[in-house]
Enzyme design. Structure first.
Site, PDB file in Angstrom:
ATOM      1  N   CYS A  82     -31.584 -11.373 -69.466  1.00 58.23           N
ATOM      2  CA  CYS A  82     -32.016 -12.746 -69.748  1.00 58.23           C
ATOM      3  C   CYS A  82     -31.290 -13.742 -68.835  1.00 58.23           C
ATOM      4  CB  CYS A  82     -31.834 -13.036 -71.240  1.00 58.23           C
ATOM      5  SG  CYS A  82     -32.883 -14.384 -71.782  1.00 58.23           S
ATOM      6  N   HIS A 177     -33.424  -8.503 -74.364  1.00 61.32           N
ATOM      7  CA  HIS A 177     -32.049  -8.193 -74.786  1.00 61.32           C
ATOM      8  C   HIS A 177     -31.936  -6.835 -75.466  1.00 61.32           C
ATOM      9  CE1 HIS A 177     -30.360 -12.317 -74.357  1.00 61.32           C
ATOM     10  NE2 HIS A 177     -31.610 -12.691 -74.596  1.00 61.32           N
ATOM     11  N   GLU A 179     -29.425  -5.171 -75.897  1.00 59.47           N
ATOM     12  CA  GLU A 179     -28.116  -5.106 -76.576  1.00 59.47           C
ATOM     13  C   GLU A 179     -28.172  -5.593 -78.022  1.00 59.47           C
ATOM     14  OE1 GLU A 179     -29.005  -7.210 -74.285  1.00 59.47           O
ATOM     15  OE2 GLU A 179     -28.275  -9.217 -74.742  1.00 59.47           O
TER      16      GLU A 179
END
Ligand code: GLN
Length: 198
Positions: A82, A177, A179
């Site tokens: 991002c 994302h 994560e």
């Protein structure tokens, strides 16, 4: 061989902890990177999501822009999510006045490309380089890769063809994302790249 991979997470602003956790879960030794000396102790660097203009400004204030550019030029593997993708782009549109990037990816990235209602959304993406199952991708005020050069591989696109994940050599960028969803395969791809180059 042997020994744990030592990788950094740029820890100036953004979702640093989430990346550090995924990388640790994958067995890497994680160094939070705020200073040049910390950058020189790692074999790869993750650029987190957050606010690219803030990370840009603060990295210049902390004297990190040139060391990171030098590391990219020297071939250090990096993975940006991002805001991190924005920071790896050679060209950006809709940046704030004076916004700079580290560069490295021959792409044009539009900041905040999904305006209004759809500023944040989730979708499943086919990522041929990662195989099955599809990646559940979370987009939060996400950028888009509007244009990419011939050496850039599109790793994933939305149904309408707009590119949201790229790789060029040892640099990887995703507009979403992994994560935050328990998706490990992009970080694995990054760590495999680090392993292959260190
Ligand atoms: N819109 C942010 C930027 O311009 C990126 C958002 C994110 O990283 N989730 O940096």
């Amino acid at each position: 061989m042997g020994g744990r991979l030592r990788v950094g997470v740029l820890a100036i602003q953004g979702d640093v902890r989430e990346h550090a956790r995924v990388l640790t879960d994958l067995g890497a030794e994680v160094q939070l990177v705020r200073r040049p000396v910390e950058l020189s102790s790692v074999d790869g660097l993750v650029l987190p999501g957050g606010e690219s203009s803030a990370i840009d400004k603060l990295s210049r204030a902390f004297g990190m822009q040139h060391p990171i550019r030098d590391a990219i030029a020297a071939g250090m593997p990096m993975y940006g999510t991002c805001a991190g993708l924005i920071l790896l782009a050679d060209r950006i549109t809709d940046g704030i006045v004076g916004q700079e990037t580290f560069g490295g990816l021959d792409v044009t990235v539009r900041r905040n490309a999904f305006g209004g209602q759809t500023e944040s959304f989730e979708t499943d993406l086919d990522v041929p380089a990662l195989g099955d199952p599809p990646v559940h991708a979370v987009f939060i005020r996400a950028p888009l890769v509007e244009q990419h050069g011939p050496d850039v591989e599109a790793l994933a696109a939305l149904d309408d063809g707009r590119v949201v994940a790229v790789r060029q050599g040892v640099l990887i960028g995703t507009a979403f994302h992994p994560e935050v969803t328990g998706e490990l395969r992009f970080h694995e791809l990054f760590l495999n790249t680090v392993r292959a180059t260190s």
